[in-house]
Design an enzyme around this catalytic site. Structure first.
Site, short mmCIF file in Angstrom:
data_model
loop_
_atom_site.label_atom_id
_atom_site.label_comp_id
_atom_site.label_asym_id
_atom_site.label_seq_id
_atom_site.Cartn_x
_atom_site.Cartn_y
_atom_site.Cartn_z
N CYS A 64 -8.00 -34.82 17.09
CA CYS A 64 -7.52 -33.29 16.94
C CYS A 64 -7.86 -32.52 18.27
O CYS A 64 -8.90 -32.88 18.95
CB CYS A 64 -8.56 -32.64 15.88
N HIS B 101 -5.89 -27.05 8.94
CA HIS B 101 -6.10 -26.11 10.05
C HIS B 101 -5.95 -24.48 9.57
O HIS B 101 -6.72 -23.68 9.60
CB HIS B 101 -5.21 -26.22 11.35
N HIS C 52 -3.02 -32.59 8.34
CA HIS C 52 -3.96 -32.17 9.18
C HIS C 52 -3.79 -30.73 9.64
O HIS C 52 -4.57 -29.99 9.62
CB HIS C 52 -3.80 -33.19 10.28
N GLU C 53 -2.46 -30.52 9.84
CA GLU C 53 -2.27 -29.12 10.40
C GLU C 53 -2.34 -27.95 9.28
O GLU C 53 -2.79 -26.95 9.48
CB GLU C 53 -0.79 -28.93 11.01
#
Length: 179
Positions: free
Chosen positions: A104, A150, A146-147
């Site tokens: 990351c 966030h 993953h995004e």
């Protein structure tokens, strides 16, 4: 963005929010203004992601708590996927759960084996408000999950348990960028 332009070419590189910054752990706000500021934010996200040599970047990683992310990521067949999603919703994850190395830009230089589904579907809109659906497999599915994490206020470290989590936190605490 004009048709045919290179994403991020008119963007400005912004400082990255690093692990420990509270903005990474708060849920991001829905985008309601689809004006030039949003287009500029997407350009800045691409410029920052490319400068940092990442494959994805969410707005809160540059200090903007909005539900926006960009990506330029290959799948397992080396097909390149480039785009952005505003107000993303992870609507489907399925297939095999794979543990693979994950890093990351908010934890520079670190990575850990993280479990993710090998298929993911994200829905949202573009900077102009047009609906978009993004299907990812393999590494690109990992990137989408993953995004999406966030914009929900999570980082990949939050998925780790036991020794993997302890090891990553020790490495983060020793990292030169850690506050």
């Amino acid at each position: 963005m004009r048709h045919g332009s290179i994403p991020g070419a008119r963007g400005r590189v912004r400082p990255l929010s690093l692990l420990g910054d509270p903005i990474l752990h708060g849920s991001c706000a829905e985008v309601t203004d689809f004006g030039p500021e949003l287009a500029g934010l997407v350009e800045d996200l691409f410029a920052t992601m490319y400068t940092a040599q990442g494959v994805g970047l969410a707005a809160n990683q540059i200090g903007v708590p909005l539900r926006v992310f960009v990506y330029d990521c290959p799948d397992d067949e080396e097909v390149r996927h480039v785009g952005h999603v505003v107000n993303p919703r992870l609507i489907e994850t399925d297939g095999v759960v794979m543990r693979g190395p994950e890093g990351c830009l908010s934890l520079p230089g670190l990575e850990a084996g993280t479990e993710r589904y090998d298929h993911a579907v994200v829905e949202g809109v573009t900077v102009t408000g047009a609906p978009v659906t993004v299907h990812g497999t393999g590494f690109f599915a990992r990137c989408l999950q993953h995004e999406y994490d966030h914009v929900e206020g999570r980082v990949y470290a939050d998925h780790l348990t036991g020794w993997r989590h302890r090891r990553l936190m020790r490495q983060a605490n020793r990292a030169s960028w850690h506050r």
